[in-house]
Scaffold this active site. Structure first.
Site, short mmCIF file in Angstrom:
data_model
loop_
_atom_site.label_atom_id
_atom_site.label_comp_id
_atom_site.label_asym_id
_atom_site.label_seq_id
_atom_site.Cartn_x
_atom_site.Cartn_y
_atom_site.Cartn_z
N LYS A 80 0.85 -1.19 0.00
CA LYS A 80 0.00 0.00 0.00
C LYS A 80 0.88 1.24 0.00
O LYS A 80 1.90 1.30 0.71
CB LYS A 80 -0.91 -0.01 1.22
N SER A 155 -9.04 2.73 3.52
CA SER A 155 -8.17 3.37 2.57
C SER A 155 -7.26 2.40 1.81
O SER A 155 -6.50 2.82 0.94
CB SER A 155 -7.29 4.40 3.30
N SER A 179 -9.56 0.47 7.64
CA SER A 179 -9.03 0.60 6.28
C SER A 179 -8.56 -0.70 5.65
O SER A 179 -8.29 -0.73 4.45
CB SER A 179 -7.89 1.62 6.25
#
Length: 465
Positions: A80, A155, A179
């Site tokens: 990520k 996210s 997230s």
């Protein structure tokens, strides 16, 4: 062999050992899948095709000699883009960042690389990971493989889309308010937010002790395998838990017989779609058939919305405070709004929120005196339209208004996983959240695996086609 990109990490490793496929064959198939799919979903910020093929070739040589260097040698893995990786930039979804490459790996990246992972690229995130959906002015909108008009959540939305489509087998996510679990819920994949600081992190999140790093994949077995590696120690995290070596891939086969499960159909008195409520209730009841005891206690837990907002908005203020005026003008207006609100909190108000957070953690610990696991829906709604922070016309004002099941367990730090448990009438994934006591990550994974094995096959990877 066709569709190597859809094989789990466990299946890949078995075939590497049998010498029926090579990591080079797999990485080629993965990049072919990326070429086919990523233009539609926008899961990647950057790809390192040259580096990935070189790593795959080195892994292939090791497997040919029967000398893999670790538990995931040759497995395609993504990072990520709020997590640093040596030689790659960390853009954080923001126009305020530069493309200067990082000089070192974050702990999770370092451990995965040491264990032979083939790192293929970085996945999308909203700006600084601040909200529960994945879009940004820098990287555009990340879309849900089940319906390209819908959000992946966030996210860690890029990681979720990549996992669902087989664009890599293992995926590093982070979770400060849900997230990992929210995008897992919206895209029908499993993932876990481990016990706080059980996976070491560095640099520490701008959102402080709310934030966790954890694994996302297409099967619970792969989530467990990844957690084996990610929990290995690193001195750079001052909060890091003492390392306890566990082989999660073996423990997860233990089932749920004899476990006491508390099902909480509502939290923070937030609304929930009736179809989701029924689906998750039925899924929880199936644990009885596996030998667990399931109850629906009225726990009367306090509302944590204000507690979380003080912590989260203060973190947003910290993220924006270091920017100059020119950079500030580049930031998403909604992020500026919550950062400005965070700047207004006094030290006394923050301390009061911290005390309330501690009390809430104790309240959840007390629940675990009587129950082995807590189960809730992961989300109160299915994926809504992409490109917006919250769906219109439902009374929401911020993303925190539709995430009432996830962020309470960032406040407490307990391990919490999401596992798919059905599809809505309009063909979108529904998931349930399974929460365990501190350091009982293996118990959470056991329940996730028991449900996956007994009730629900991994969801198809190319639903949008």
């Amino acid at each position: 062999m066709k569709d190597l990109y859809l094989l789990s990490a466990g299946e890949l490793l078995k075939k590497y050992q049998e010498k029926t496929i090579s990591p080079v064959d797999v990485i080629k198939d993965v990049f072919d899948a990326i070429d086919r799919h990523d233009g539609k979903v926008n899961a990647f910020v950057m790809l390192d095709k040259e580096g990935a093929f070189k790593a795959a070739e080195q892994s292939a040589e090791r497997w040919a000699e029967g000398k893999p260097i670790g538990q995931i040698d040759g497995v395609p893995t993504t990072v990520k883009d709020v997590v640093i990786a040596k030689g790659w930039p960390t853009l954080r979804g923001s126009k305020t960042t530069t493309d200067e490459p990082s000089s070192e790996d974050a702990p999770s990246v370092a451990r995965l690389r040491e264990q032979g992972a083939v790192l293929i690229g970085k996945t999308t995130t909203p700006e600084f990971g601040w909200k529960g959906v994945t879009d940004s002015a820098r990287n555009g909108i990340t879309r849900n493989p089940w319906n390209l008009e819908k959000t992946t959540g966030g996210s860690s939305g890029g990681a979720a889309a990549a996992a669902a489509l087989g664009m890599g087998a293992l995926h590093i996510g982070t979770d400060g308010g849900g997230s990992i679990r929210m995008p897992c819920g919206f895209t029908g994949i499993p993932g876990i937010k481990p016990t706080f600081a059980r996976v070491p992190t560095y640099p520490l999140s701008l959102f402080g002790t709310l934030s966790h790093a954890g694994p996302m994949a297409r099967t619970v077995g792969d989530v467990a395998l990844m957690l084996n590696v990610m929990t290995m120690p690193d001195v750079r995290d001052p909060y890091s838990k003492p390392y306890i070596p566990e082989d999660f891939t073996k423990i997860i086969e233990g089932g749920v017989r004899g476990l006491r499960i508390a099902y909480l159909p509502k939290m923070n008195d937030g609304p929930i779609d009736s179809e989701i409520a029924q689906c998750v209730s039925d899924a929880v009841d199936s644990f009885r058939d596996m030998g667990a005891t399931v109850e629906r206690p009225d726990l009367n837990l306090p509302d944590t919305d204000d507690i979380f907002r003080v912590h989260w908005y203060s973190g947003a203020a910290r993220a924006i405070r270091v920017l100059n005026e020119e950079q500030r003008q580049m930031v998403e207006p909604a992020l500026i709004e919550i950062a400005d609100e965070g700047e207004k909190y006094s030290l006394s108000e923050y301390q009061d929120a911290s005390a309330a957070r501690e009390n809430y953690q104790v309240a959840i610990n007390e629940v675990f005196e009587n129950y082995d696991l807590i189960v809730t829906p992961t989300l109160p709604l299915t994926a809504f339209d992409a490109g917006i922070e919250f769906p219109d016309g439902q009374g929401y004002e911020r993303w925190t208004d539709w995430t009432q099941f996830t962020y309470p367990f960032n406040l407490t730090g307990h391990p919490a996983g999401s596992v798919p448990c059905g599809l809505s009438n309009d063909g979108l994934p529904i998931s349930m959240q399974i929460v365990g006591p501190t350091m009982k990550d293996a118990r959470v994974l056991r329940a996730m695996r028991a449900y996956e094995t007994t009730n629900f096959e991994p969801l198809p990877a190319m639903a949008y086609e």
